[in-house]
Design an enzyme around this catalytic site. Structure first.
Site, PDB file in Angstrom:
ATOM      1  N   ALA A  72      -6.748  -0.539   0.303  1.00 36.18           N
ATOM      2  CA  ALA A  72      -5.390  -0.730  -0.111  1.00 36.18           C
ATOM      3  C   ALA A  72      -5.394  -0.864  -1.506  1.00 36.18           C
ATOM      4  O   ALA A  72      -4.905  -1.891  -1.802  1.00 36.18           O
ATOM      5  CB  ALA A  72      -5.009  -2.049   0.807  1.00 36.18           C
ATOM      6  N   GLY A  74      -3.070   0.411  -3.541  1.00 34.03           N
ATOM      7  CA  GLY A  74      -1.586   0.269  -4.038  1.00 34.03           C
ATOM      8  C   GLY A  74      -0.979   1.239  -5.253  1.00 34.03           C
ATOM      9  O   GLY A  74      -0.386   0.804  -5.996  1.00 34.03           O
ATOM     10  N   LEU A  75      -1.922   2.382  -5.182  1.00 28.94           N
ATOM     11  CA  LEU A  75      -1.476   3.141  -6.427  1.00 28.94           C
ATOM     12  C   LEU A  75      -1.688   2.756  -7.935  1.00 28.94           C
ATOM     13  O   LEU A  75      -0.805   2.902  -8.674  1.00 28.94           O
ATOM     14  CB  LEU A  75      -0.092   3.678  -6.166  1.00 28.94           C
ATOM     15  CG  LEU A  75       0.214   4.412  -4.911  1.00 28.94           C
ATOM     16  CD1 LEU A  75       1.845   5.134  -4.787  1.00 28.94           C
ATOM     17  CD2 LEU A  75      -0.702   5.873  -4.993  1.00 28.94           C
ATOM     18  N   ASN A 101      -1.645  14.935  -8.884  1.00 30.10           N
ATOM     19  CA  ASN A 101      -1.150  14.255  -7.457  1.00 30.10           C
ATOM     20  C   ASN A 101      -0.019  13.260  -8.117  1.00 30.10           C
ATOM     21  O   ASN A 101      -0.434  12.513  -9.120  1.00 30.10           O
ATOM     22  CB  ASN A 101      -2.227  13.322  -6.774  1.00 30.10           C
ATOM     23  CG  ASN A 101      -1.599  12.715  -5.731  1.00 30.10           C
ATOM     24  OD1 ASN A 101      -0.774  11.918  -5.696  1.00 30.10           O
ATOM     25  ND2 ASN A 101      -2.281  13.079  -4.598  1.00 30.10           N
ATOM     26  N   CYS A 132       1.439   7.690   0.826  1.00 34.73           N
ATOM     27  CA  CYS A 132       0.659   6.520   0.829  1.00 34.73           C
ATOM     28  C   CYS A 132       0.950   5.363   1.592  1.00 34.73           C
ATOM     29  O   CYS A 132       1.988   4.940   1.521  1.00 34.73           O
ATOM     30  CB  CYS A 132       0.839   6.164  -0.595  1.00 34.73           C
ATOM     31  SG  CYS A 132      -0.328   4.888  -1.236  1.00 34.73           S
ATOM     32  N   ILE A 198      -6.157  15.573   5.267  1.00 34.98           N
ATOM     33  CA  ILE A 198      -5.257  14.503   5.563  1.00 34.98           C
ATOM     34  C   ILE A 198      -5.321  13.415   4.549  1.00 34.98           C
ATOM     35  O   ILE A 198      -6.223  13.160   3.998  1.00 34.98           O
ATOM     36  CB  ILE A 198      -5.510  13.810   6.928  1.00 34.98           C
ATOM     37  CG1 ILE A 198      -6.863  13.156   7.127  1.00 34.98           C
ATOM     38  CG2 ILE A 198      -5.145  14.791   8.084  1.00 34.98           C
ATOM     39  CD1 ILE A 198      -7.331  12.718   8.315  1.00 34.98           C
ATOM     40  N   ASN A 199      -4.090  12.450   4.464  1.00 32.30           N
ATOM     41  CA  ASN A 199      -4.522  11.342   3.686  1.00 32.30           C
ATOM     42  C   ASN A 199      -5.200  10.333   4.621  1.00 32.30           C
ATOM     43  O   ASN A 199      -5.607  10.598   5.882  1.00 32.30           O
ATOM     44  CB  ASN A 199      -2.889  10.721   3.506  1.00 32.30           C
ATOM     45  CG  ASN A 199      -3.072   9.935   1.955  1.00 32.30           C
ATOM     46  OD1 ASN A 199      -3.807   9.007   2.100  1.00 32.30           O
ATOM     47  ND2 ASN A 199      -2.119  10.009   1.033  1.00 32.30           N
ATOM     48  N   GLY A 272     -13.619  13.303  -0.761  1.00 32.46           N
ATOM     49  CA  GLY A 272     -12.876  12.140  -1.099  1.00 32.46           C
ATOM     50  C   GLY A 272     -13.991  10.880  -1.457  1.00 32.46           C
ATOM     51  O   GLY A 272     -14.814  10.873  -2.357  1.00 32.46           O
TER      52      GLY A 272
HETATM   53  C1  LIG Z   1     -10.050   4.439  -2.734  1.00 31.79           C
HETATM   54  C2  LIG Z   1      -9.015   5.440  -2.469  1.00 31.79           C
HETATM   55  C3  LIG Z   1      -8.031   5.585  -3.193  1.00 31.79           C
HETATM   56  C4  LIG Z   1      -7.154   6.639  -2.663  1.00 31.79           C
HETATM   57  N1  LIG Z   1      -6.075   7.096  -3.641  1.00 31.79           N
HETATM   58  C5  LIG Z   1      -5.075   7.797  -3.310  1.00 31.79           C
HETATM   59  C6  LIG Z   1      -3.980   8.233  -3.915  1.00 31.79           C
HETATM   60  O1  LIG Z   1      -3.797   7.783  -5.047  1.00 31.79           O
HETATM   61  N2  LIG Z   1      -3.422   9.370  -3.635  1.00 31.79           N
HETATM   62  C7  LIG Z   1      -3.466  10.263  -2.686  1.00 31.79           C
HETATM   63  O2  LIG Z   1      -2.562  11.109  -2.274  1.00 31.79           O
HETATM   64  N3  LIG Z   1      -4.434   9.964  -1.851  1.00 31.79           N
HETATM   65  C8  LIG Z   1      -5.358   8.873  -2.240  1.00 31.79           C
HETATM   66  N4  LIG Z   1      -6.339   8.488  -1.295  1.00 31.79           N
HETATM   67  C9  LIG Z   1      -6.743   9.438   0.068  1.00 31.79           C
HETATM   68  C10 LIG Z   1      -7.731  10.569  -0.318  1.00 31.79           C
HETATM   69  O3  LIG Z   1      -7.038  11.384  -1.265  1.00 31.79           O
HETATM   70  C11 LIG Z   1      -8.017  11.206   0.943  1.00 31.79           C
HETATM   71  O4  LIG Z   1      -6.889  11.868   1.301  1.00 31.79           O
HETATM   72  C12 LIG Z   1      -8.778  10.579   2.074  1.00 31.79           C
HETATM   73  O5  LIG Z   1      -9.478   9.363   1.569  1.00 31.79           O
HETATM   74  C13 LIG Z   1      -9.282  11.311   3.036  1.00 31.79           C
HETATM   75  O6  LIG Z   1     -10.666  11.794   2.552  1.00 31.79           O
HETATM   76  P1  LIG Z   1     -11.975  11.157   2.599  1.00 31.79           P
HETATM   77  O7  LIG Z   1     -12.323  10.539   3.593  1.00 31.79           O
HETATM   78  O8  LIG Z   1     -12.880  11.958   1.995  1.00 31.79           O
HETATM   79  O9  LIG Z   1     -12.103  10.127   1.493  1.00 31.79           O
HETATM   80  C14 LIG Z   1      -7.319   7.547  -1.753  1.00 31.79           C
HETATM   81  C15 LIG Z   1      -8.535   7.137  -0.882  1.00 31.79           C
HETATM   82  C16 LIG Z   1      -9.329   6.309  -1.330  1.00 31.79           C
HETATM   83  C17 LIG Z   1     -10.731   6.007  -0.322  1.00 31.79           C
END
Ligand SMILES: Cc1cc2nc3c(=O)[nH]c(=O)nc-3n(C[C@H](O)[C@H](O)[C@H](O)COP(=O)(O)O)c2cc1C
Length: 310
Positions: A72, A74-75, A101, A132, A198-199, A272
């Site tokens: 979490a 929070g950008l 992004n 997000c 996916i996010n 990711g």
């Molecule tokens: C710590 C963390 C920060 C993330 N921050 C963003 C973000 O700023 N913008 C976004 O579009 N996705 C964000 N994501 C989502 C990832 O880009 C990705 O969609 C998601 O984690 C699924 O992939 P993964 O399972 O390989 O990590 C974040 C994920 C994690 C774990």
């Protein structure tokens, strides 16, 4: 000469191989260049950028879960101006393909970010984070509604971004919906050049001893190997309905994982949070994909896209 063609075209973005990193798990690329040459990747996707810097949520902001993690954040990010000034020169010097992004609070803000990024040479493609899960107050009922959960809003936001830039626009959607096809079709109708999927999946964790949530934000986003089968299924669903390509992600830690997404129909993939465990995971995926193609006599990786046998 390389016997295998790994190059792909993702909605107008030329990538020398189909592997990028997922936003928020790779910073702005520079920190990872200590571990490997980041220009080996098909593209570098940077942390969500907002018009102004953001400090993010109160801690704790991450925690480990079985086969994954909750975050979490929070950008938290340095904001558009610092990114353009401090991060872009390095990425350009390294000849990286940049997927920037972006996150905004209104369609106009997304448009402004996309326009500035194109004008200042800060991106080769825009990935709009409409999904997000960590910027709303979870204490309010329905406080977590996302743009990506409303096909009408996805259409409106996508149109606004497309009107602001000539760069390829990827729309990043949320798995926290009943049917991923609806927002995906809305993005396509709005002119999106690709969909990112996916996010994170919404989740929470409670400490029974203290009876308090383990994340400062109460809820967070689940990522990592735990979500991979969900992600592969959503990518498959989306790819069958769409004409535009899909950038697949969710729990990828190896070339074998990445291949699942390609076979389900994704044109490219993003690594990711497994980069946190091994910083060079994405590079290993590139190398593993090439080795797989050679082993199977595949001359062009594009031949694997959607090639699941039924
Ligand atoms: C710590 C963390 C920060 C993330 N921050 C963003 C973000 O700023 N913008 C976004 O579009 N996705 C964000 N994501 C989502 C990832 O880009 C990705 O969609 C998601 O984690 C699924 O992939 P993964 O399972 O390989 O990590 C974040 C994920 C994690 C774990």
């Amino acid at each position: 000469m390389n016997p295998v063609n790994l190059a792909v075209n993702l909605g107008g973005l030329s990538m020398k191989n189909p592997v990028t990193v997922a936003s928020g798990t790779f910073g702005y690329g520079d920190e990872y260049n200590h571990y490997f040459d980041i220009s080996r990747l098909g593209a570098v996707t940077v942390k969500s950028l907002t018009l102004r810097p953001r400090a993010g949520n109160a801690p704790p902001r991450i925690m480990e879960t079985p086969a994954g993690m909750l975050n979490a954040i929070g950008l938290q990010n340095i904001g558009l101006e610092s990114y353009l000034r401090e991060k872009v020169p390095f990425l350009r010097e390294k000849n990286c393909v940049i997927i920037a992004n972006i996150y905004g609070y209104t369609p106009d803000e997304y448009g402004e970010l996309a326009r500035r990024l194109e004008e200042e040479n800060g991106a080769d493609a825009i990935e709009a984070n409409l999904s997000c899960p960590n910027v709303h107050d979870a204490r309010h009922a329905r406080g977590g509604a996302l743009v990506a959960q409303s096909p009408e809003k996805v259409l409106e936001y996508t149109r606004a971004i497309k009107a602001a830039t000539t760069l390829p626009v990827f729309i990043k959607l949320s798995p926290n919906v009943a049917d991923i096809v609806e927002p995906a079709l809305a993005a396509q109708q709005g002119g999106a050049d690709a969909i990112s999927l996916i996010n994170t999946l919404l989740g929470m964790d409670i400490d029974p001893e203290t009876r308090t949530p383990r994340l400062g934000n109460i809820v967070g986003g689940l990522s990592g190997p735990a979500i991979r089968p969900v992600a592969v299924k959503m990518v498959w669903d989306a790819c069958r309905a769409l004409e535009i390509p899909v950038l697949g992600m969710g729990g990828i830690s190896s070339a074998e994982d990445a291949l699942q997404f390609l076979l389900a129909g994704a044109r490219a993939v993003a690594v990711g949070c497994m980069s946190f465990r091994r910083p060079d995971t994405a590079l290993k995926v590139v190398e593993g994909l090439e080795a797989y193609c050679m082993r199977h006599g595949i001359v062009d990786i594009n031949d694997l896209v959607g090639a699941m046998r039924l």
